[in-house]
Design an enzyme around this catalytic site. Structure first.
Site, mmCIF file in Angstrom:
data_model
loop_
_atom_site.group_PDB
_atom_site.id
_atom_site.type_symbol
_atom_site.label_atom_id
_atom_site.label_comp_id
_atom_site.label_asym_id
_atom_site.label_seq_id
_atom_site.Cartn_x
_atom_site.Cartn_y
_atom_site.Cartn_z
ATOM 1 N N ASP A 65 0.881 -1.164 0.000
ATOM 2 C CA ASP A 65 0.000 0.000 0.000
ATOM 3 C C ASP A 65 0.918 1.213 0.000
ATOM 4 O O ASP A 65 1.562 1.516 1.010
ATOM 5 C CB ASP A 65 -0.895 -0.012 1.238
ATOM 6 C CG ASP A 65 -1.755 1.241 1.377
ATOM 7 O OD1 ASP A 65 -1.598 2.187 0.564
ATOM 8 O OD2 ASP A 65 -2.576 1.294 2.314
ATOM 9 N N ASN A 92 4.784 3.820 -10.096
ATOM 10 C CA ASN A 92 3.711 3.833 -11.080
ATOM 11 C C ASN A 92 2.315 3.845 -10.457
ATOM 12 O O ASN A 92 1.365 4.321 -11.091
ATOM 13 C CB ASN A 92 3.843 2.600 -11.981
ATOM 14 C CG ASN A 92 2.590 2.339 -12.790
ATOM 15 O OD1 ASN A 92 2.276 3.065 -13.727
ATOM 16 N ND2 ASN A 92 1.848 1.302 -12.411
ATOM 17 N N TYR A 161 -7.114 15.006 -10.400
ATOM 18 C CA TYR A 161 -6.082 14.111 -10.920
ATOM 19 C C TYR A 161 -4.942 14.915 -11.524
ATOM 20 O O TYR A 161 -3.763 14.630 -11.274
ATOM 21 C CB TYR A 161 -6.701 13.193 -11.968
ATOM 22 C CG TYR A 161 -5.738 12.228 -12.619
ATOM 23 C CD1 TYR A 161 -5.229 11.148 -11.913
ATOM 24 C CD2 TYR A 161 -5.364 12.389 -13.954
ATOM 25 C CE1 TYR A 161 -4.365 10.247 -12.516
ATOM 26 C CE2 TYR A 161 -4.492 11.487 -14.561
ATOM 27 C CZ TYR A 161 -3.996 10.427 -13.841
ATOM 28 O OH TYR A 161 -3.132 9.541 -14.442
ATOM 29 N N LYS A 165 -0.959 14.863 -10.413
ATOM 30 C CA LYS A 165 0.100 14.468 -11.339
ATOM 31 C C LYS A 165 1.076 15.617 -11.594
ATOM 32 O O LYS A 165 2.252 15.380 -11.889
ATOM 33 C CB LYS A 165 -0.504 13.957 -12.651
ATOM 34 C CG LYS A 165 -1.175 12.600 -12.502
ATOM 35 C CD LYS A 165 -0.188 11.535 -12.006
ATOM 36 C CE LYS A 165 -0.769 10.136 -12.013
ATOM 37 N NZ LYS A 165 0.209 9.103 -11.622
ATOM 38 N N VAL A 196 -3.816 5.857 -22.760
ATOM 39 C CA VAL A 196 -3.548 4.483 -23.184
ATOM 40 C C VAL A 196 -4.818 3.674 -22.909
ATOM 41 O O VAL A 196 -5.499 3.888 -21.898
ATOM 42 C CB VAL A 196 -2.350 3.885 -22.424
ATOM 43 C CG1 VAL A 196 -2.088 2.447 -22.857
ATOM 44 C CG2 VAL A 196 -1.105 4.749 -22.639
ATOM 45 N N THR A 198 -5.872 1.228 -21.406
ATOM 46 C CA THR A 198 -5.907 0.315 -20.273
ATOM 47 C C THR A 198 -7.271 0.430 -19.597
ATOM 48 O O THR A 198 -8.121 1.234 -20.002
ATOM 49 C CB THR A 198 -4.815 0.671 -19.263
ATOM 50 O OG1 THR A 198 -5.035 2.029 -18.821
ATOM 51 C CG2 THR A 198 -3.429 0.560 -19.882
#
Length: 267
Positions: A65, A92, A161, A165, A196, A198
């Site tokens: 974690d 990541n 977000y 970042k 991407v 994902t």
């Protein structure tokens, strides 16, 4: 020997159970590095580690974690013990929770700050402690943090977000300065992935429809592609190969940078 050959290197990849992290772990292993995957997703993480092991390198899994200081201490110690060292860390692990600014939920912002900012900060703390002279590994190395194209452009629906970042970029640059000035022998860089396909990336596209910002997820994706000079979404390998580059001796004089891997979207 290629300057991108990572044979003999020992890596820890957070959020490595699936998505970009799994691709990064596989790419590092393909380049010759031994890899431990750190993730809260134990079943998926162990399965990914087993898959990566097919490259013929030493692999492992540690439950991590990234928001917990003690978890980090144990994960780094376990990696050093299993692999015999640590000289590559990929921060990541991250989460994205979409919202219009007028509908921001404080709990969502706190959670993103914990994972995306605190998680990277603690990774830097324990990675640098292990890699610097006198540390548990003590042979220097490289740290790659994963930011986002969202840190470089204003995109609707992801204010929180984007803020987290952007913080990853600042953490990266300050850590690189400190590591250099204090003689740690550790390079610290970050990458800015574009969109991407994902689970997280496709979920973001679906959120754009849910928030009323685009008529459909497909329309949101099409507009992202339209904003991208190279005319396509990113692929996992695009990001993973860049991480290998930054981890390798090919980037031996590169530190403190944020490298866009976004097809030109953020220029």
């Amino acid at each position: 020997m290629s300057v991108s050959d990572l044979a003999g290197r020992k890596a820890l990849v957070t959020g490595g159970a699936k998505g970009l992290g799994a691709g990064m772990a596989a790419a590092l292993a393909d380049a010759g590095a031994a890899v431990v995957i750190g993730d809260v997703l134990e079943e998926e993480g162990r399965a990914t580690a087993d898959s990566v092991a097919k490259s013929g390198v030493d692999t492992g899994f540690v439950k991590l974690d990234v928001t917990d200081d003690g978890n980090w201490e144990r994960a780094v110690a376990a990696t050093v013990e299993q692999l015999g060292g640590l000289d590559l860390l990929v921060n990541n692990a991250g989460i994205e929770i979409s919202s219009l600014v007028v509908d921001i939920d404080p709990a969502d912002i706190r959670r993103m700050c914990e994972v995306n900012i605190l998680g990277v900060a603690l990774g830097l703390k324990h990675g640098l402690r292990a890699m610097r002279p006198g540390g548990a590994a003590g042979s220097g190395g490289a740290i790659v943090n994963v930011s986002s194209v969202a840190a470089t452009i204003p995109f609707p629906g992801i204010a929180g977000y984007s803020a987290t970042k952007s913080a990853v970029d600042r953490l990266t640059r300050v850590a690189a300065q400190e590591a250099g000035k204090l003689g740690y022998g550790v390079r610290v860089n970050c990458v800015y992935p574009g969109l991407v396909a994902t689970e997280m990336g496709l979920g973001l596209a679906a959120d754009m429809e849910r928030l009323g910002l685009w008529p459909s997820a497909d329309a949101a994706v099409a507009d992202v592609i339209g904003l991208t000079p190279l005319g396509r979404l990113g692929e996992v390998a695009d990001i993973a190969d860049t991480v290998v580059f930054l981890a390798s001796d090919a980037a031996r004089f590169v530190t403190g940078i944020g490298l866009p891997v976004d097809g030109g979207m953020g220029m």
